[in-house]
Each structure stands twice: as structure tokens, then as C-alpha cells.
Design a protein around this motif. Sequence first.
Motif, PDB file in Angstrom:
ATOM      1  N   ASN A  70      -3.316  10.513  -3.410  1.00 22.19           N
ATOM      2  CA  ASN A  70      -2.943   9.424  -4.306  1.00 22.19           C
ATOM      3  C   ASN A  70      -2.753   8.161  -3.470  1.00 22.19           C
ATOM      4  N   LYS A 125      -2.623   3.838  -3.607  1.00 21.94           N
ATOM      5  CA  LYS A 125      -2.516   2.634  -4.423  1.00 21.94           C
ATOM      6  C   LYS A 125      -2.316   1.429  -3.530  1.00 21.94           C
ATOM      7  N   ARG A 178      -2.074  -2.969  -3.665  1.00 19.83           N
ATOM      8  CA  ARG A 178      -1.953  -4.128  -4.544  1.00 19.83           C
ATOM      9  C   ARG A 178      -1.779  -5.390  -3.698  1.00 19.83           C
ATOM     10  N   SER A 233      -6.755   1.879  -7.017  1.00 18.48           N
ATOM     11  CA  SER A 233      -6.059   3.152  -7.113  1.00 18.48           C
ATOM     12  C   SER A 233      -7.068   4.283  -6.939  1.00 18.48           C
ATOM     13  N   TYR A 293       0.847  -1.188   0.000  1.00 17.20           N
ATOM     14  CA  TYR A 293       0.000   0.000   0.000  1.00 17.20           C
ATOM     15  C   TYR A 293       0.883   1.239   0.000  1.00 17.20           C
ATOM     16  N   ASN A 294       0.610   2.153  -0.936  1.00 13.09           N
ATOM     17  CA  ASN A 294       1.357   3.401  -1.048  1.00 13.09           C
ATOM     18  C   ASN A 294       0.376   4.572  -1.004  1.00 13.09           C
ATOM     19  N   GLU A 295       0.731   5.583  -0.208  1.00 10.46           N
ATOM     20  CA  GLU A 295      -0.130   6.757  -0.067  1.00 10.46           C
ATOM     21  C   GLU A 295       0.723   8.012  -0.152  1.00 10.46           C
ATOM     22  N   GLN A 307      -7.202   8.579  -6.951  1.00  8.49           N
ATOM     23  CA  GLN A 307      -6.576   9.874  -7.186  1.00  8.49           C
ATOM     24  C   GLN A 307      -7.670  10.933  -7.177  1.00  8.49           C
ATOM     25  N   SER A 342      -5.710  -5.089  -7.352  1.00 16.05           N
ATOM     26  CA  SER A 342      -5.198  -3.762  -7.005  1.00 16.05           C
ATOM     27  C   SER A 342      -6.325  -2.744  -7.030  1.00 16.05           C
TER      28      SER A 342
END
Length: 807
Positions: free
Chosen positions: A513, A515, A517, A527, A482-484, A529, A525
Amino acid sequence: MKISFLPSLKIFLFLIVILFTTSIFAQEIPVSLKIINQKKEPVAFASVAITSRLDSTQVLKKVADSSGIAVFRLNKEGQYLVTISSVNYQSLEKGITVSSNRTMFSFSLEPAAKTLSGVVVTSQKPLMRQEDDKTIVDPENLVAASTSGYEVIEKTPGLFVDQDGNIYISSLTPAAVQINGRDMRMSAADMASMLKSLPPNSISKIEIVRTPSAKYDATSSGGVVNVVLKKGVKIGLTGSVNAGIQQGTYGNQFIGFTLNNNDGKKSSSLNINYNHRDSYEQIKTDRIFAPDSMLSQHALTKYPGNNYYAAYALTYELSKKWELTYDATASYNKFNTHSENKNSIQKISSSQLLSNSLNGVDNDGSSLTLGNGVESKYKIDSLGSEWTNDTWYSRSSNKSDQVFFTQYNTPFPILSGGDGKADNTRDYFNAKSDLKLKMKKRFTLETGLQASVNNYRNKTNYFRESNGVRKVDSSRTNTFRYNENINAFYLQGSKTLGKDFVVKFGSRLENTNMKGRQLVPGDTSFSIQRTDLFPYIYLSKSLMKIAGYDLRAYLVYRRTINRPSYSQLNPFSRYVDEYLSETGNPSLRPQFNQNYEANISVDERPILAVGINDTKDIFTNVVYQADSSRSQAYRTYDNLGKNKEWYFRALGALPPGGRYFFVIGTQYNHNFYQGLYQNQPLSFKKGTWTFFTYQTFKIDKKSVITLNGFMRLKGQQQLYELSSFGSLNTSINRRFMKDKLVVTLSLSDMFASNKNNFTLKQGSVDASGLRQSDTRRVGINLRYNFGIRKREENNNNMFNAEPPASN
């Protein structure tokens, strides 16, 4: 990309037109301040600072002349806070009101302590005071009866902490928690773990922001609680050694020390602490399992653990204008939790026992968190204009081994089980830059930029064993990333119109933003935005004076967002028992809230408030049936629809001056949920009363007894209906050895009333039960202070309380 800020932009532009087309200004008159000592002699070249009570950002500074006189131009009928300091004298802080008949004020300074024999305290500190839109709580009395920062928060008047670690201020939406003004972006469980590892005496103050301005992160619909840590003292070398024990069914013990030093240009602090914690939680649940069947569960979980904590901070004054601070923290937790859950299934009509089993779960693990940051401050002018920059990076690593089993006794003896490993790492980086400009005609402009990056990596491997055969548990083996990234810009201004009408407005633009996965068991995944605008409006007007206190009215509007956290999105299924599991929801959407509040304050202290929270796309904790047989259920999070919350808050206090002081308050919240629960219509209404108090009684010059607690009547936690519950705590402290040693005896939850019955009837789930934990405890804390600290002058206001000697 989704952009949703046009309605808010109209409001923002309309306010700009109002602000810059208004040209009413108060009259300024010369005011003289004379500084003398106890012998009536002038104190030459004393430093004098004057802060407006209407706007704490308006600060005027001067140095008195050789006759001890400083002259300022101040607003007629204005209220100010005067702070005076000089070498070899104690600092002085007093309030004044300027009028055409009173333009000369005289202040007498007392000599400072000249020995290193110990700490000297001669004053009352305010328990609660107001600075602009923040309530500042001095936690000294609370620290004396606590073993961690978490317990200090629990005992703070006006804050409520639930059994899951969420902190509440005004609404039933959890508040955002900051450490030293930094957004931690952690789940409630992780934040609670961090606060439990924090030594209580490391907390300098607690800032409570009920209606955050555009300067704050937009994820603050429940307000903001900022825990400010100590970074050194004003002069000399000071420190303390601390130790304590609390005993309930199980016991907590801690020991540590702090060291602070200031040589004029640089100040530093070091804090090292060890904490052993042990407690339990008990949950009894009855759930309609199937037609004419009841599942009864009795779960008991023990939480032993050890924590090691260290923190260091260094502040260096590069010049009269530049200041640089570096700080670092390290926290290591070792835990070994054990849970047993007794399950039975009976026929409701005949009480026939259909099934009987025992679940056991052991979690053995550790977590390590390292963080460091750099902060700079540039003082642009003597009016209070400044430019601050802050960067922070932390890395957390959590590893655990889990072993679980199920032992059936009825109808047939069967034993099954399994084991697994979980590895979770988190990297968090945050950078922000804030500019504040004090401009002409009493206008203050604030603007800033912020960027944060949050990266999670989660990997779990689980196996099941039955009849001697061990194989991969594909339903629980998981790899998730997980990316934020959130980028923000804000702009806000404040202006005093006419005599005392304050307008503050602004807006915050945030770009989100996200994401996620999942790599194992399947590659999926998501996403997100989006860019959103969050306006803020603040109006304040003086109404009248009562017994010399200024009665003011406030109107506040703001728009906020609540983004799901990593733990709420992670689809990993955590085993609770054979009938229940926990999992995140990667399709969870953010919720948006609009808050409207009107409040009345006396001497800048809020006493009455009414407000509305209008929330769209609300998400909350839910329990769903996992299959048509209704044998399996799982806890997760889901967007339900909308919620409208009305709240009322009242706070009062006995003015200081005597031996007895108290603060008492009440709050009422009414929530109305509308939407869908497991694809069935949802309509849920619930009202909740909460009462809280904080009281002190000075037995003599060296002893103080305190009493604090709360009561919640027929409460609510999300969609759970709770019975009435509360907690009453007391402590007594006494100073020995010329005030160097402070001994505190405490009793927490004296009536063992901090437990509740709960009911959940939504969708296909019909459950009720009891939840309680190891809250009634008796304790003793010892603190030995050494070094020298400047005496603190009396600051009388209606929320003062006298604490024991501070370190």
C-alpha cells in the motif's frame, strides 16, 4: 487491488505434492563422541552440539556423561559440524563424516586462559564460510584497514560498491542492505551515509545471501547483504580503544571505543565513535547541446562532514528457553558541501566560444537518526525449533540550507542566484514474527508474519534573486508526503530426501500500500495497492567427493519485486546547475524479476554459478532533455521496458595451512534492455567482466600483510557505458604489548585507478565524460584491546585466513 499470483501458485502447489508424496529416508546409526583433555582424562558433562552440513538448522544437543561420552543417532555417510564447550576449557569446533566403519570420534580440549593480562588468540578464523543459503564473512582483517563500515563493505571479496553507494553481489541490480537482519528501506544514498557513520570494529560479521528464500523480503532481486553488529562476547569484560587517520587529497580521522560485558545471564555492549570525513568528487562532461554546439562542464564537489555515533545493546537470558534483547542507536551528521561547476558552450565546427559561466552551490545541513528495537527468542526444543519476534522503530530528521549562484562571463556579465531550505523527516516501524519447527523425518517448517510502515514528510522553500529582486522559486518550492505499508506472510519447508538430496521450497505473500501526495505547488496524488505471491525453490544434490571435499550442485528459482523508494518518487526538483536538475517520478511503477541459478559448490563453498535475471517493467536512472531547445536536462527514474541478464561467477581459493592464502574470483554479466527511452525505441546490449581478489601473507607470528582489490572491464552502470577501472588496496598489521595493541598501515587505491570514463547515448541525450573521487589514501589505524576473551579453536577449511587479534 491487483492480484497477480495464479501462475506462481500452481508451481507452489505442485512442489507441495512432490514433497509430501516422497518417502525415502536415510539410515541412522549410533555415533559415540568421547571428550578428553590434554592429560587424556575424560571431560565430564561437556556440552555437545552437532550441526548437519546439509542443513544448518538441524542441530542436535546433548551433555556428555561422567565418562565424557555423548551418543547421537546420525545419518550414515552424513557430514556434521561438532561444537564442544566446557567450563575451564576452550571451545572446540571440528567437522566429522559418519560411515559404517567409523562411529567413534575422540576430541581433545585445551585449557582456557586464566589471567586478565590480555586477549589471547590461537587460531585461524574462516574468512568465508557457508551456513545454509548464506555466505558468512569474518571482517576482522578488513576492519583493521578501514575507518567506517562502508569501507569494510567496499573491501569485502565478491561485493562491488559503485560511486553512488549501491552494493552489488551477482547481478547488476543492487542488493538489499540489512542491519542486524532488519530491512532498513532506505535509498542508496541514505544507506551509504549510515554505513559511513558506522565504526568498522562494531561489525561482527557480514552475511551475503545471493538467492534469498521466502523468509526474506521480496525486494531482494539483487540479493541481500546483512551487516550484523556486535552485541557482546562470550565471557568476561572486554573492550577496545580505536583511532585512525587516512590521508588522500583530503583526510579522514576517527576515534572511538567499544565495551562488552557478559556475566552469564546477561551480556551488553556499548560503542561510541567520532568520525571526521573529507573528500571530493570530480565530474567532467561533454554533452551535445544543440546542432553544432557542445556543452562542456567541469564540476568539483567537496564533502567535509562530522559524524557522532553511539550504540547500546543488552541481551538478558530470562530462562533456559527465553532470551530478550534491547538495542538502540543514535547517529548525528553535520555536513557543509561546496560545489563549483565551470560551464562553456562552443560551436563544434569552429570552436567559437558562445557562453562561459560558473555555478556555485553550498549545502549546509545536519541529520539525526534515532532507533531502538526489542527482540525475543524462545527455544522450543533441543533440536533447534525456535520462535523469534522483533520490533524496530527509527526516526530520521534531515535539514539543510542551500545557497546557489550563476556567474556569466560570456557573452555578457550577469550574476543571479537564490537560496532555499529543505526539511525532511522519516518515521519507520517494522515488526516481524518467525517460527521454525524441527519435525520428524528430517523436515523443517518455517513460517512468519511481517508488517512495516514508512512515512516521509518533505518540505522545501526556495527563492531566486536577480538584479536585487528576491522572489519565490515556484518550480522548486515543494511539499510532499509519502506513506508506505507492506504486510507479508511466508511459509517454507525443507526436507532431505534419500541420502543427500535437499529440497527447500516456499512462497511469500506481500500486500503493498503506497500513497503519495504533493501539496505544493499543486495538489496531486497517487495510490498503489496490490498483492503479489513470490515463490522460492531450492534443490541440492551431492555429486561426488574430490580430495575429501563434497562437490554439490544447486538449482534455485525465485520471484522478486523492486519497489521505487521515496527519493525516486519525490517530484521535488533539486538544482544541480543551470543546465541540469534532479527530480523523482511519482508515476514510477515497481519492477518484477524472475531469477534462475545453477551453481556448484565444494564443501558448501560456491565455486561456479550461472544464472538468468528476467526483469519486467524495469526502472532505472535516466537523463532527459527538459525542453525542445535542449538547453535543459534533468535526471530522473523511468520504467523503460524489460531486461534480460545472463551472469556467470567463478570463485577459487588456496587451501590454508601455509603462510600464504588467497581468494580470487571473476564474474561476467550481460544485459539486454528493450523498451522505450523518452518515447524512442530502446535496444541496448552490454557485457561486463569483473575480477576480484583477497590475499594474506603471514610474515611472522605477529605480522600479516593483506592485498585486496577488484577490476571491472568496460563496465556498465544502468544505461551508462563505462571504461575499465578498479582498485588495489594493501595493508600490514603487527601486534605489540602481548597482542593487546594492533597497528595497521594501509594504502587504498594505490594506483589511483578507481575512476572511469562514461558515455550515455540514449534518446536525444549524447554525453560523455570522466568521474573520479578522493580514493587513493594512506592511513594508520591503532587498536588497543583490554579484558579477557575465550581462545578460539582452529577451524580448517579452504577459505580460512588468520586475522590479527580481535577485541
